[in-house]
Design an enzyme around this catalytic site. Structure first.
Site, short mmCIF file in Angstrom:
data_model
loop_
_atom_site.label_atom_id
_atom_site.label_comp_id
_atom_site.label_asym_id
_atom_site.label_seq_id
_atom_site.Cartn_x
_atom_site.Cartn_y
_atom_site.Cartn_z
N HIS A 147 6.42 -22.40 15.86
CA HIS A 147 5.00 -22.45 16.44
C HIS A 147 4.88 -22.33 17.85
CE1 HIS A 147 3.26 -23.71 12.64
NE2 HIS A 147 4.47 -24.48 12.36
N HIS A 194 2.28 -25.76 6.49
CA HIS A 194 2.30 -26.41 7.68
C HIS A 194 1.90 -27.96 7.74
CE1 HIS A 194 2.68 -27.33 11.97
NE2 HIS A 194 1.47 -26.87 12.16
N ASP A 239 -0.32 -20.06 11.21
CA ASP A 239 0.08 -21.18 10.55
C ASP A 239 -0.03 -20.76 9.05
OD1 ASP A 239 0.28 -22.80 12.65
OD2 ASP A 239 -1.32 -23.89 12.44
N TRP A 293 5.08 -27.48 21.92
CA TRP A 293 4.54 -28.77 21.51
C TRP A 293 6.07 -29.78 21.77
CZ3 TRP A 293 -0.09 -30.38 19.63
CH2 TRP A 293 -0.86 -29.41 19.21
N GLU A 346 -2.97 -18.92 16.36
CA GLU A 346 -3.01 -19.72 17.32
C GLU A 346 -2.17 -19.11 18.63
OE1 GLU A 346 -3.74 -24.06 15.28
OE2 GLU A 346 -1.71 -23.35 15.39
#
Length: 208
Positions: A47, A57, A53, A17, A170
């Site tokens: 992450h 979070h 998660d 990210w 994820e």
């Protein structure tokens, strides 16, 4: 068959990210220096790569990683092919038998190259959380960085899933995995106070 690794390898080429800490590994001591061992350290966002998660979070009152039930992340799992869907709701699971399955992994193949962070991804419609709850699903996993749209600030799917008792995995790598029934192990690290954790996620095919 043996276990299939569905974790994205962690290295200095993996994308993250935009505002997260990138992955880095370095040796802090060498065998030549210490006489017996090499020693390394890593820095990274929790992450990065394949991860879970925790509710903390996105909810200050939510559970941290070390407070989660590890049984959620081990057990019978259904891999469902959702390639071609822009937004994934209950309709994507029509005709899919989810009896005696507590975990679902959603295959989209929308993030094939871990080095290039996607601008858009297939995402989960928040209302699918109620469908999963009715089916007694405890964990949903995706092969993209988030269950929500990349530009979401409200994280509606995150909130809806956890409100329905559904945990989140994820950024799995499902490119080499066919639809079907598997056993999953994707255990988070025992990180106290953390809002997420990298996992080594693996599958083993189950034959009916």
């Amino acid at each position: 068959m043996g276990w299939i690794d569905i974790s994205r390898p962690l290295n200095d080429r993996i994308s993250t990210w935009p505002e997260d800490t990138p992955y880095s590994y370095r040796r802090t001591a060498t065998k030549k220096e210490r006489g017996s061992v090499n020693i390394g350290e890593i820095t990274m966002s929790v992450h990065t790569g394949t991860h879970i998660d925790a509710p903390f979070h996105f909810d200050n009152e939510g559970k941290r990683v070390n407070e989660l039930d590890i049984n959620v992340y081990i057990g019978r799992t259904k891999v469902v092919d959702c390639r071609g869907f822009e937004a994934i709701g209950a309709a994507a699971f029509e005709g899919i038998d989810l009896e005696n399955v507590e975990r679902v992994l959603i295959k989209t193949d929308a993030f094939p190259d871990s080095r290039i962070f996607p601008e858009e991804i297939p995402y989960l419609k928040p209302e699918v959380a109620e469908f999963f709850k009715e089916k007694n699903i405890r964990l949903v996993g995706v092969d993209v960085p988030s269950v929500d749209p990349m530009d979401s600030e409200t994280l509606d799917a995150h909130h809806a899933l956890f409100s329905s008792g559904v945990h989140i995995l994820e950024n799995a790598d499902l490119r080499e995995v066919e639809s079907g029934l598997y056993d999953l192990s994707a255990l988070p690290l025992a990180l106290e106070e953390a809002d997420g954790s990298p996992v080594r996620a693996v599958l083993k095919s189950v034959y009916d």
